[in-house]
Motif scaffolding. Structure first.
Motif, PDB file in Angstrom:
ATOM      1  N   ILE A   1       0.782  -1.274   0.147  1.00  0.00           N
ATOM      2  CA  ILE A   1      -0.127   0.040  -0.138  1.00  0.00           C
ATOM      3  C   ILE A   1       0.867   1.368  -0.087  1.00  0.00           C
ATOM      4  CG2 ILE A   1      -1.604   1.276   1.257  1.00  0.00           C
ATOM      5  CD1 ILE A   1      -3.056  -1.036   1.702  1.00  0.00           C
ATOM      6  N   TRP A   2       0.320   2.177  -0.893  1.00  0.00           N
ATOM      7  CA  TRP A   2       0.951   3.289  -1.042  1.00  0.00           C
ATOM      8  C   TRP A   2      -0.254   4.480  -0.547  1.00  0.00           C
ATOM      9  CZ3 TRP A   2       3.472  -0.317  -2.934  1.00  0.00           C
ATOM     10  CH2 TRP A   2       4.925  -0.002  -3.539  1.00  0.00           C
ATOM     11  N   VAL A   3       0.367   5.391   0.536  1.00  0.00           N
ATOM     12  CA  VAL A   3      -0.660   6.084   1.153  1.00  0.00           C
ATOM     13  C   VAL A   3      -0.785   7.570   0.339  1.00  0.00           C
ATOM     14  CG1 VAL A   3      -1.335   7.624   3.170  1.00  0.00           C
ATOM     15  CG2 VAL A   3      -0.369   5.270   3.543  1.00  0.00           C
ATOM     16  N   LYS A   4      -2.133   7.842  -0.322  1.00  0.00           N
ATOM     17  CA  LYS A   4      -2.143   9.003  -1.306  1.00  0.00           C
ATOM     18  C   LYS A   4      -2.557  10.111  -0.204  1.00  0.00           C
ATOM     19  CE  LYS A   4      -4.418   8.742  -5.035  1.00  0.00           C
ATOM     20  NZ  LYS A   4      -5.557   8.543  -5.933  1.00  0.00           N
ATOM     21  N   LEU A   5      -1.807  11.360  -0.615  1.00  0.00           N
ATOM     22  CA  LEU A   5      -2.041  12.546   0.104  1.00  0.00           C
ATOM     23  C   LEU A   5      -2.184  13.615  -0.731  1.00  0.00           C
ATOM     24  CD1 LEU A   5       0.590  11.854   3.063  1.00  0.00           C
ATOM     25  CD2 LEU A   5      -1.925  11.803   3.429  1.00  0.00           C
ATOM     26  N   PRO A   6      -3.251  14.564  -0.465  1.00  0.00           N
ATOM     27  CA  PRO A   6      -3.066  15.769  -1.300  1.00  0.00           C
ATOM     28  C   PRO A   6      -1.717  16.428  -1.173  1.00  0.00           C
ATOM     29  CG  PRO A   6      -4.513  15.953   0.481  1.00  0.00           C
ATOM     30  CD  PRO A   6      -4.152  14.490   0.726  1.00  0.00           C
ATOM     31  N   ILE A   7      -1.376  17.273  -2.129  1.00  0.00           N
ATOM     32  CA  ILE A   7       0.017  17.998  -2.131  1.00  0.00           C
ATOM     33  C   ILE A   7      -0.445  19.560  -1.664  1.00  0.00           C
ATOM     34  CG2 ILE A   7       0.167  18.586  -4.381  1.00  0.00           C
ATOM     35  CD1 ILE A   7       3.301  18.209  -3.922  1.00  0.00           C
ATOM     36  N   THR A   8      -1.054  19.177  -0.331  1.00  0.00           N
ATOM     37  CA  THR A   8      -1.212  20.524   0.523  1.00  0.00           C
ATOM     38  C   THR A   8      -0.197  20.664   1.695  1.00  0.00           C
ATOM     39  OG1 THR A   8      -2.862  19.275   1.847  1.00  0.00           O
ATOM     40  CG2 THR A   8      -3.573  20.474  -0.131  1.00  0.00           C
ATOM     41  N   ARG A   9      -0.326  21.719   2.526  1.00  0.00           N
ATOM     42  CA  ARG A   9       0.603  21.874   3.764  1.00  0.00           C
ATOM     43  C   ARG A   9       0.254  20.697   4.671  1.00  0.00           C
ATOM     44  NH1 ARG A   9       3.578  25.699   6.300  1.00  0.00           N
ATOM     45  NH2 ARG A   9       3.881  25.262   8.469  1.00  0.00           N
TER      46      ARG A   9
END
Length: 217
Positions: free
Chosen positions: A85-93
């Motif tokens: 699993i790769w954790v997806k995160l929005p590229i926000t602060r």
């Protein structure tokens, strides 16, 4: 780097249809895809979906964290199958803050919702595995989506970064070949686009003619 295709879907029926072909390195999902597929965005459901995906032998499953505590959510998601699993995160602060803490614990990260070429620099600085720019949505803003994707790729190549572009929001199969010809090698595509990728009318007609000729028709 070798070509890497991922199926952009949270629909297990689509997984059953496409993953056995072994065209896809893995699967990407997010809360929007879960909603469209009628799947609850919950840890319990994602645990079940993870097992279904792993049963197909996927090498990577990208699951997006959500909520006010991206760090805790990301850890729980990654622990469903730590090696896959790769954790997806929005590229926000908030996404950047969660990413560097998750990386300290050995978790692997995909940044998502990338709209600007300079955003790949943050991904490269942290050394995350992937960043997903939205080709179609960038173009919808009246900008040169293909040109900006290529600018992102050139920046990563020039830096010698190990971060890969995971190009998302593709609308046409021609997007794939156009970008691949310029060295972009990693894409996540919908089941509908996968259908367009393998079904070519002239090829289908030729295959049919072979069968007719073999039968003496």
């Amino acid at each position: 780097m070798a070509l890497r295709l991922l199926l952009d879907s949270a629909d297990p029926d689509a997984w059953d249809q496409w993953l056995p072909l072994k065209l896809f390195h893995g699967v990407t999902t997010n809360p929007t895809l879960l909603r469209r597929a009628g799947q609850p965005c919950s840890i319990d459901n994602l645990k079940e979906l993870t097992q279904r995906a792993l049963a197909h032998g996927v090498k990577e499953l990208h699951l997006q964290a959500w909520g006010t505590d991206l760090l805790t959510c990301g850890r729980v998601l990654a622990d469903l199958a730590p090696e896959r699993i790769w954790v997806k995160l929005p590229i926000t602060r908030a996404g950047l803050e969660a990413a560097q803490l998750l990386q300290q614990d050995g978790y692997r990260i995909t940044f998502t919702a990338c709209y600007e070429p300079h955003q790949v620099l943050s991904a490269a600085a942290l050394g995350v595995d992937y960043i997903a720019p939205y080709l179609g949505r960038i173009s919808d803003l009246g900008r040169d989506g293909h040109g900006e994707i290529l600018s992102m790729q050139r920046a990563l190549t020039a830096l010698g970064s190990t971060t890969r572009l995971l190009v998302a929001s593709l609308r046409h199969v021609s997007d794939l070949s156009r970008l691949a010809s310029e060295g972009v090698d990693t894409f996540t595509i919908s089941a509908a686009l996968a259908q367009d990728l393998i079904e070519v009318e002239a090829t289908e007609a030729a295959a049919l003619q072979f069968e007719l000729d073999a039968a003496g028709a």
